[in-house]
Design a protein around this motif. Structure first.
Motif, PDB file in Angstrom:
ATOM      1  N   ARG A 197       0.763 -18.523   5.271  1.00 61.87           N
ATOM      2  CA  ARG A 197       1.350 -17.584   6.225  1.00 61.87           C
ATOM      3  C   ARG A 197       0.299 -16.625   6.777  1.00 61.87           C
ATOM      4  N   LEU A 198      -0.561 -16.105   5.907  1.00 66.39           N
ATOM      5  CA  LEU A 198      -1.569 -15.156   6.361  1.00 66.39           C
ATOM      6  C   LEU A 198      -2.534 -15.814   7.341  1.00 66.39           C
ATOM      7  N   GLY A 244       0.704  -8.579  10.439  1.00 65.68           N
ATOM      8  CA  GLY A 244       1.759  -8.214  11.378  1.00 65.68           C
ATOM      9  C   GLY A 244       3.117  -8.373  10.725  1.00 65.68           C
ATOM     10  N   ALA A 245       4.104  -8.646  11.525  1.00 65.84           N
ATOM     11  CA  ALA A 245       5.478  -8.727  11.026  1.00 65.84           C
ATOM     12  C   ALA A 245       5.649  -9.834   9.984  1.00 65.84           C
ATOM     13  N   ALA A 246       4.942 -10.941  10.154  1.00 61.36           N
ATOM     14  CA  ALA A 246       5.097 -12.070   9.227  1.00 61.36           C
ATOM     15  C   ALA A 246       4.547 -11.767   7.840  1.00 61.36           C
ATOM     16  N   VAL A 278       9.576   1.749   1.831  1.00 65.37           N
ATOM     17  CA  VAL A 278       8.203   1.677   2.320  1.00 65.37           C
ATOM     18  C   VAL A 278       7.740   0.224   2.303  1.00 65.37           C
ATOM     19  N   SER A 279       7.067  -0.195   3.388  1.00 63.19           N
ATOM     20  CA  SER A 279       6.539  -1.557   3.431  1.00 63.19           C
ATOM     21  C   SER A 279       5.043  -1.502   3.714  1.00 63.19           C
ATOM     22  N   TYR A 280       4.372  -2.613   3.471  1.00 65.63           N
ATOM     23  CA  TYR A 280       2.942  -2.702   3.743  1.00 65.63           C
ATOM     24  C   TYR A 280       2.617  -4.111   4.207  1.00 65.63           C
TER      25      TYR A 280
END
Length: 138
Positions: A53-54, A75-77, A88-90
């Motif tokens: 994915r990365l 990004g979003a993926a 919280v997201s990263y």
């Protein structure tokens, strides 16, 4: 730098970019695009391939003007919550590149940039010199 200094620097840069002849600008744009493609290829080659994915998020995007191409990853993926239930997201692209508290860094982005930087600079210089020579002949 203060905001006023940044605005002044931006105006100077815009004036210098506007003074570049069209043929040289086109040659530079082509070489910058090729250099960005090389960085994307190198980064995709170096990225750890756990799920893939990365690697699929490494891409080039247009910049603020025609002589700017950005290479980005993540990004979003690749953005996810810090832990389940957290607000919280990263972006784990940063976690892979620089490491986290629990995992060591596995750099892929900046090594790709450093690997291609010198060659890209010389290709751009050659393209501009060639455009200048051709413009002088005309």
């Amino acid at each position: 730098m203060s905001d006023a200094q940044l605005r002044a620097a931006r105006r100077r840069l815009d004036r210098r970019l506007a003074a570049i002849p069209d043929k040289a600008r086109a040659a530079m744009a082509a070489e910058l695009d090729a250099a960005a493609s090389q960085v994307v290829f190198a980064a995709r080659t170096l990225v750890p391939k756990k799920s893939g994915r990365l690697a699929s998020t490494i891409r080039k995007v247009a910049g603020e003007h025609e002589l700017q191409t950005k290479v980005v990853a993540g990004g979003a993926a690749t953005t996810k919550p810090v832990r389940n239930g957290a607000d919280v997201s990263y972006d784990y692209a940063l976690g892979v590149e620089f490491g986290t508290q629990d995992t060591p860094p596995q750099p892929f982005f900046f090594p790709a940039y450093r690997l291609t930087k010198k060659r890209a600079k010389s290709r751009i210089r050659r393209a501009v010199s060639k455009a200048a020579r051709e413009a002088a002949k005309s």
